[in-house]
Enzyme design. Structure first.
Site, PDB file in Angstrom:
ATOM      1  N   ASP A  15      -2.275   1.345  10.190  1.00 40.70           N
ATOM      2  CA  ASP A  15      -1.370   2.154   9.360  1.00 40.70           C
ATOM      3  C   ASP A  15      -0.302   1.285   8.707  1.00 40.70           C
ATOM      4  O   ASP A  15       0.145   0.293   9.294  1.00 40.70           O
ATOM      5  CB  ASP A  15      -0.709   3.232  10.243  1.00 40.70           C
ATOM      6  CG  ASP A  15      -0.079   4.329   9.400  1.00 40.70           C
ATOM      7  OD1 ASP A  15      -0.525   4.543   8.252  1.00 40.70           O
ATOM      8  OD2 ASP A  15       0.870   4.974   9.891  1.00 40.70           O
ATOM      9  N   HIS A  32      -3.880  -1.399   0.392  1.00 41.82           N
ATOM     10  CA  HIS A  32      -5.220  -1.319   0.995  1.00 41.82           C
ATOM     11  C   HIS A  32      -5.980  -2.626   0.760  1.00 41.82           C
ATOM     12  O   HIS A  32      -6.624  -3.158   1.659  1.00 41.82           O
ATOM     13  CB  HIS A  32      -5.998  -0.147   0.402  1.00 41.82           C
ATOM     14  CG  HIS A  32      -5.349   1.192   0.647  1.00 41.82           C
ATOM     15  ND1 HIS A  32      -4.813   1.536   1.864  1.00 41.82           N
ATOM     16  CD2 HIS A  32      -5.137   2.266  -0.175  1.00 41.82           C
ATOM     17  CE1 HIS A  32      -4.303   2.766   1.795  1.00 41.82           C
ATOM     18  NE2 HIS A  32      -4.485   3.222   0.576  1.00 41.82           N
ATOM     19  N   LEU A 128     -19.571  -8.253  19.915  1.00 39.34           N
ATOM     20  CA  LEU A 128     -18.485  -7.259  19.885  1.00 39.34           C
ATOM     21  C   LEU A 128     -19.051  -5.986  19.263  1.00 39.34           C
ATOM     22  O   LEU A 128     -19.754  -6.046  18.254  1.00 39.34           O
ATOM     23  CB  LEU A 128     -17.324  -7.779  19.015  1.00 39.34           C
ATOM     24  CG  LEU A 128     -16.253  -6.751  18.614  1.00 39.34           C
ATOM     25  CD1 LEU A 128     -15.396  -6.363  19.813  1.00 39.34           C
ATOM     26  CD2 LEU A 128     -15.339  -7.311  17.506  1.00 39.34           C
TER      27      LEU A 128
HETATM   28  C1  IPE Z   1      -3.328   7.103   9.900  1.00 36.01           C
HETATM   29  O1  IPE Z   1      -3.389   7.788   8.761  1.00 36.01           O
HETATM   30  C2  IPE Z   1      -4.707   7.092  10.359  1.00 36.01           C
HETATM   31  C3  IPE Z   1      -5.555   6.098   9.684  1.00 36.01           C
HETATM   32  C4  IPE Z   1      -5.262   4.851   9.632  1.00 36.01           C
HETATM   33  C5  IPE Z   1      -6.810   6.552   9.146  1.00 36.01           C
HETATM   34  P1  IPE Z   1      -2.067   8.455   8.176  1.00 36.01           P
HETATM   35  O2  IPE Z   1      -1.053   7.425   7.951  1.00 36.01           O
HETATM   36  O3  IPE Z   1      -2.520   9.221   6.989  1.00 36.01           O
HETATM   37  O4  IPE Z   1      -1.615   9.440   9.321  1.00 36.01           O
HETATM   38  P2  IPE Z   1      -0.318  10.324   9.349  1.00 36.01           P
HETATM   39  O5  IPE Z   1      -0.434  11.257   8.185  1.00 36.01           O
HETATM   40  O6  IPE Z   1       0.838   9.392   9.190  1.00 36.01           O
HETATM   41  O7  IPE Z   1      -0.313  11.009  10.680  1.00 36.01           O
HETATM   42  C1  IPE Z   2      -3.395   3.618   6.320  1.00 31.76           C
HETATM   43  O1  IPE Z   2      -2.210   3.254   5.711  1.00 31.76           O
HETATM   44  C2  IPE Z   2      -4.352   2.576   5.990  1.00 31.76           C
HETATM   45  C3  IPE Z   2      -5.741   2.985   5.913  1.00 31.76           C
HETATM   46  C4  IPE Z   2      -6.241   3.715   4.981  1.00 31.76           C
HETATM   47  C5  IPE Z   2      -6.595   2.428   6.896  1.00 31.76           C
HETATM   48  P1  IPE Z   2      -1.468   4.361   4.873  1.00 31.76           P
HETATM   49  O2  IPE Z   2      -2.189   4.519   3.577  1.00 31.76           O
HETATM   50  O3  IPE Z   2      -1.337   5.590   5.686  1.00 31.76           O
HETATM   51  O4  IPE Z   2      -0.088   3.668   4.608  1.00 31.76           O
HETATM   52  P2  IPE Z   2       1.343   4.317   4.829  1.00 31.76           P
HETATM   53  O5  IPE Z   2       1.377   4.867   6.216  1.00 31.76           O
HETATM   54  O6  IPE Z   2       1.510   5.367   3.808  1.00 31.76           O
HETATM   55  O7  IPE Z   2       2.286   3.168   4.658  1.00 31.76           O
HETATM   56 MG    MG Z   3       0.042   6.147   7.082  1.00 34.85          MG
END
Ligand code: IPE
Ligand code: IPE
Ligand code: MG
Length: 293
Positions: A15, A32, A128
């Site tokens: 995240d 991303h 893995l």
């Molecule tokens: C976190 O996603 C889960 C993933 C990395 C797929 P989000 O950042 O969208 O989750 P919330 O909305 O903060 O709970």
């Molecule tokens: C999640 O990061 C990354 C993935 C899609 C794996 P987010 O897109 O939720 O980024 P924030 O939380 O908004 O910074």
């Molecule tokens: Mg997020």
């Protein structure tokens, strides 16, 4: 290297990509894109630490409601790049790749074929087990298992936790020992609800594109410290016997009862001391001319 011998399964909520981009004045998709080195780093770290199972949360069921441009970027451009650039490296390192989640109807035929190919060519690798959770939701996964049980006509009395787990999408996926979430949020966000029943949760402030091996090792160290503290409570080592090996002694029921009694006794003593302290602090001091006795 941090000893990972008791860590079988690490799961990671990746995240913070959007925030990483926004703090640089960039569009979210750049966050991303910038996350690809982190993906390689976490896989390399798991391999180096000898962790046999690694599951990464790449795309949740909730993410379908994000702007179409971002969803399209994640599920097409980024997914293609990962498969085209990282897959051969993972394969060469002995990584077995699997997907978890409901992607039917959400992927182009081309992407579905690429994913299937990735699973097939890495099937015999045993370095893995890398599971990518895409289009995944923990509740959906539980509902899916419940439906599978009902469809199989299993009588309610025969449904145990073990039977239930065998009806999850990937019955081989072990319980999670350590869940790491980057990005500073402290939520599960519907990830591996079933498998995280006993997981240690480690939340790190680092944004996912900045995640590297040292963050993984740091989380492993926290895991070991917590396990060590837990072991010290649940298990007390006895004196070395014969060959000098330390045999762990699990506290037995009479031992627990004795512990409770001791705690009760200590509680009474502490209560008496507290009452005495209250009495002393609320009793007015003697007049200054009273001689001490
Ligand atoms: C976190 O996603 C889960 C993933 C990395 C797929 P989000 O950042 O969208 O989750 P919330 O909305 O903060 O709970
Ligand atoms: C999640 O990061 C990354 C993935 C899609 C794996 P987010 O897109 O939720 O980024 P924030 O939380 O908004 O910074
Ligand atoms: Mg997020």
């Amino acid at each position: 290297m941090v000893s990972a011998n008791s860590v079988r399964h690490v799961a990671c909520i990746m995240d913070g990509n959007g925030r990483w981009a926004m703090t640089r004045g960039l569009e979210r998709i750049h966050g991303h894109l910038a996350s690809m080195p982190a993906l390689e780093a976490v896989v390399d770290a798991a391999l180096a630490e000898g962790v046999p199972w690694l599951t990464l949360f790449a795309f949740s069921t909730e993410k379908w409601s994000r702007p179409a441009g971002e969803v399209g970027f994640l599920m097409s451009t980024l997914a293609n790049r990962i498969i085209d650039t990282s897959l051969s490296r993972f394969h060469a390192k002995g990584v077995r790749v699997r997907m978890l989640g409901a992607m039917e109807g959400c992927l182009s035929d081309d992407m579905a074929a690429k994913i299937q190919h990735a699973e097939e060519i890495t099937r015999d690798n045993d370095g893995l087990n890398l599971t990518m959770a895409v289009g995944y939701g923990g509740r959906d996964a539980i509902v899916h298992a419940a439906r599978a049980l009902a469809a199989a006509g299993i009588p309610p009395d025969d449904i145990t936790a073990e039977v239930f787990a065998r009806h999850l999408q990937d019955p081989d996926l072990p319980d999670v020992d350590l869940l790491i979430r980057s990005g500073g949020e402290q939520r599960l966000s519907n990830f591996l609800l079933w498998h995280c029943a006993h997981a240690e949760l480690v939340f790190l402030d680092v944004l996912w594109p900045d995640f590297r091996a040292e963050h993984f090792q740091h989380a492993l160290r926290i895991y070991h410290q917590r396990q060590h503290r837990f072991d010290n409570i649940a298990v007390t080592p006895t004196a070395p016997t014969g060959g000098g090996a330390i045999v762990p002694r699990v506290i037995t029921l009479p031992g627990i009862m004795a512990l409770h009694l001791t705690n009760g006794l200590l509680g009474t003593v502490r209560g008496t001391m507290r009452a005495a302290a209250t009495h002393l602090t609320t009793t007015p001091p003697p007049p200054p001319d009273t001689p001490p006795h």
